[in-house]
Design an enzyme around this catalytic site. Sequence first.
Site, PDB file in Angstrom:
ATOM      1  N   THR A  81       4.105   2.762   5.468  1.00  0.00           N
ATOM      2  CA  THR A  81       2.705   2.337   5.538  1.00  0.00           C
ATOM      3  C   THR A  81       1.986   3.268   6.500  1.00  0.00           C
ATOM      4  O   THR A  81       2.561   3.654   7.528  1.00  0.00           O
ATOM      5  CB  THR A  81       2.541   0.881   6.013  1.00  0.00           C
ATOM      6  OG1 THR A  81       1.181   0.673   6.414  1.00  0.00           O
ATOM      7  CG2 THR A  81       3.425   0.525   7.200  1.00  0.00           C
ATOM      8  N   GLY A 120       0.839  -1.208   0.000  1.00  0.00           N
ATOM      9  CA  GLY A 120       0.000   0.000   0.000  1.00  0.00           C
ATOM     10  C   GLY A 120       0.867   1.249   0.000  1.00  0.00           C
ATOM     11  O   GLY A 120       1.808   1.344   0.780  1.00  0.00           O
ATOM     12  N   ASP A 135       5.174  -4.875   6.039  1.00  0.00           N
ATOM     13  CA  ASP A 135       5.735  -6.192   6.385  1.00  0.00           C
ATOM     14  C   ASP A 135       5.747  -7.184   5.210  1.00  0.00           C
ATOM     15  O   ASP A 135       6.656  -8.002   5.097  1.00  0.00           O
ATOM     16  CB  ASP A 135       5.089  -6.789   7.637  1.00  0.00           C
ATOM     17  CG  ASP A 135       3.582  -6.844   7.541  1.00  0.00           C
ATOM     18  OD1 ASP A 135       3.025  -6.383   6.527  1.00  0.00           O
ATOM     19  OD2 ASP A 135       2.962  -7.361   8.486  1.00  0.00           O
ATOM     20  N   ASP A 162       2.259  -0.291  11.684  1.00  0.00           N
ATOM     21  CA  ASP A 162       2.223  -1.616  12.312  1.00  0.00           C
ATOM     22  C   ASP A 162       3.538  -2.379  12.152  1.00  0.00           C
ATOM     23  O   ASP A 162       3.531  -3.595  12.003  1.00  0.00           O
ATOM     24  CB  ASP A 162       1.066  -2.444  11.714  1.00  0.00           C
ATOM     25  CG  ASP A 162       1.177  -2.601  10.206  1.00  0.00           C
ATOM     26  OD1 ASP A 162       1.959  -1.862   9.586  1.00  0.00           O
ATOM     27  OD2 ASP A 162       0.476  -3.462   9.648  1.00  0.00           O
ATOM     28  N   ARG A 171       1.054  -5.195  -5.101  1.00  0.00           N
ATOM     29  CA  ARG A 171       1.216  -6.350  -4.199  1.00  0.00           C
ATOM     30  C   ARG A 171       1.343  -7.539  -5.139  1.00  0.00           C
ATOM     31  O   ARG A 171       0.456  -7.813  -5.923  1.00  0.00           O
ATOM     32  CB  ARG A 171      -0.007  -6.519  -3.304  1.00  0.00           C
ATOM     33  CG  ARG A 171      -0.340  -5.286  -2.448  1.00  0.00           C
ATOM     34  CD  ARG A 171      -1.444  -5.635  -1.450  1.00  0.00           C
ATOM     35  NE  ARG A 171      -2.151  -4.479  -0.932  1.00  0.00           N
ATOM     36  CZ  ARG A 171      -1.790  -3.781   0.144  1.00  0.00           C
ATOM     37  NH1 ARG A 171      -0.721  -4.111   0.814  1.00  0.00           N
ATOM     38  NH2 ARG A 171      -2.522  -2.757   0.556  1.00  0.00           N
ATOM     39  N   ASP A 208      -0.351   2.455   8.379  1.00  0.00           N
ATOM     40  CA  ASP A 208      -0.851   1.694   9.540  1.00  0.00           C
ATOM     41  C   ASP A 208       0.038   1.777  10.789  1.00  0.00           C
ATOM     42  O   ASP A 208      -0.402   1.495  11.885  1.00  0.00           O
ATOM     43  CB  ASP A 208      -1.011   0.207   9.179  1.00  0.00           C
ATOM     44  CG  ASP A 208      -2.174  -0.038   8.237  1.00  0.00           C
ATOM     45  OD1 ASP A 208      -2.868   0.932   7.893  1.00  0.00           O
ATOM     46  OD2 ASP A 208      -2.373  -1.201   7.836  1.00  0.00           O
ATOM     47  N   ARG A 219      -5.348  -2.294   9.054  1.00  0.00           N
ATOM     48  CA  ARG A 219      -5.811  -3.652   8.746  1.00  0.00           C
ATOM     49  C   ARG A 219      -5.972  -4.525   9.994  1.00  0.00           C
ATOM     50  O   ARG A 219      -7.026  -5.087  10.229  1.00  0.00           O
ATOM     51  CB  ARG A 219      -4.819  -4.311   7.793  1.00  0.00           C
ATOM     52  CG  ARG A 219      -5.360  -5.506   7.050  1.00  0.00           C
ATOM     53  CD  ARG A 219      -4.246  -6.329   6.475  1.00  0.00           C
ATOM     54  NE  ARG A 219      -3.292  -5.530   5.740  1.00  0.00           N
ATOM     55  CZ  ARG A 219      -3.330  -5.329   4.427  1.00  0.00           C
ATOM     56  NH1 ARG A 219      -4.293  -5.848   3.725  1.00  0.00           N
ATOM     57  NH2 ARG A 219      -2.400  -4.607   3.841  1.00  0.00           N
TER      58      ARG A 219
HETATM   59  O1  F6P Z   1      -1.671  -1.331   4.788  1.00  0.00           O
HETATM   60  C1  F6P Z   1      -2.230  -0.123   4.475  1.00  0.00           C
HETATM   61  C2  F6P Z   1      -3.695  -0.251   4.178  1.00  0.00           C
HETATM   62  O2  F6P Z   1      -4.181   1.010   3.808  1.00  0.00           O
HETATM   63  C3  F6P Z   1      -4.554  -0.842   5.313  1.00  0.00           C
HETATM   64  O3  F6P Z   1      -4.872   0.107   6.291  1.00  0.00           O
HETATM   65  C4  F6P Z   1      -5.737  -1.364   4.561  1.00  0.00           C
HETATM   66  O4  F6P Z   1      -6.341  -2.436   5.260  1.00  0.00           O
HETATM   67  C5  F6P Z   1      -5.131  -1.854   3.271  1.00  0.00           C
HETATM   68  O5  F6P Z   1      -3.929  -1.139   3.094  1.00  0.00           O
HETATM   69  C6  F6P Z   1      -6.006  -1.666   2.065  1.00  0.00           C
HETATM   70  O6  F6P Z   1      -5.372  -2.236   0.976  1.00  0.00           O
HETATM   71  P1  F6P Z   1      -5.835  -2.037  -0.535  1.00  0.00           P
HETATM   72  O7  F6P Z   1      -5.493  -0.625  -0.926  1.00  0.00           O
HETATM   73  O8  F6P Z   1      -5.041  -3.041  -1.291  1.00  0.00           O
HETATM   74  O9  F6P Z   1      -7.303  -2.273  -0.558  1.00  0.00           O
END
Ligand code: F6P
Length: 318
Positions: free
Chosen positions: A120, A5, A97, A124, A66, A122, A166
Amino acid sequence: MTSGGDSPGMNAAIRSVVRTCAYHNVECVGIYRGYEGMMEGDFKSMDARSVKDIINKGGTVLKSARSKEFRTSEGRAIAHQKLKEANIEALVVIGGDGTFNGGLVFNQEYNFPVIGIPGTIDNDIFGTTHTLGFDTALNTVVGCIDKIRDTASSHNRLFFVEVMGRDVGHIALNAGVGAGAEEILIPEENMGLERLLESLQRSKRSGKSSSIVVVAEGDKIGKNVFELKDYVEANLDEYDVRVSVLGHMQRGGSPSCFDRVLASRMGVKAVESLLEGKTNYMVGLINDKVTLTPLEQAVKGKSQIDRELLRVSEIMST
Ligand code: F6P
């Protein structure tokens, strides 16, 4: 390269990596679309001028992805071949991660030098108090909740505001405290539906006419934020409830000064660590010092919620 992300501050980190390479007369190549682009040999030579005017931009000029294929040994073999053909000798990977896991496995298989920069929203990641984009996302969320509060108080309403994260509640807890939320629901602390109802009733009794409850997307209390709304409306007649899911707007926007400075510091440390022959580390911020943590620990360790802040939020919602 940037992977996973995107987050505000990634461009500032790219700029820092490129300029640190230029400073040390090291050739720098940008890899597009993370591990996907690595397997396709989607590379572009980058010099100091190629990263002008990006420190203030959200997203990532190198794009992000990803990758499922890179999780296979065949995918990684292709990537290794492409790196060899382009004479790339070391990697700086900017991401979360999943990105670090990929880098770690790649290093184990091909002994390829890797340094990670945590990017990120998050927050995390173990081994840093701040990931790139976290601070900017908090400011975005607080700005949104301030606006939601205007309408909530005008209509005497209760709002559930879902924020990203997440599996973790860092954004919810920090932005919730910063925006003066009445309740903050995070995956690390299962409050339970009964206690939520009690708390909302208490709020009403204490004279509050409107309320904001910040819910982390990974929270376990209800199945989702819309079901929480239904549950509260079914059990507390006096509440008129609305839901606002902030979504991907939290990932965009111009990075805060904090994220730009952090990205600049981390980029310098990443490149200079590789030049010193260090590998398999993540650059992080600990006690305001830019520090290295073994990538394996960064991947396996768990970032902890700030218990003191949790207590502050409880006291503030009195
Ligand atoms: O890891 C960052 C994040 O924004 C999370 O907070 C969220 O759950 C996820 O990515 C969403 O991913 P995507 O943009 O692939 O839907």
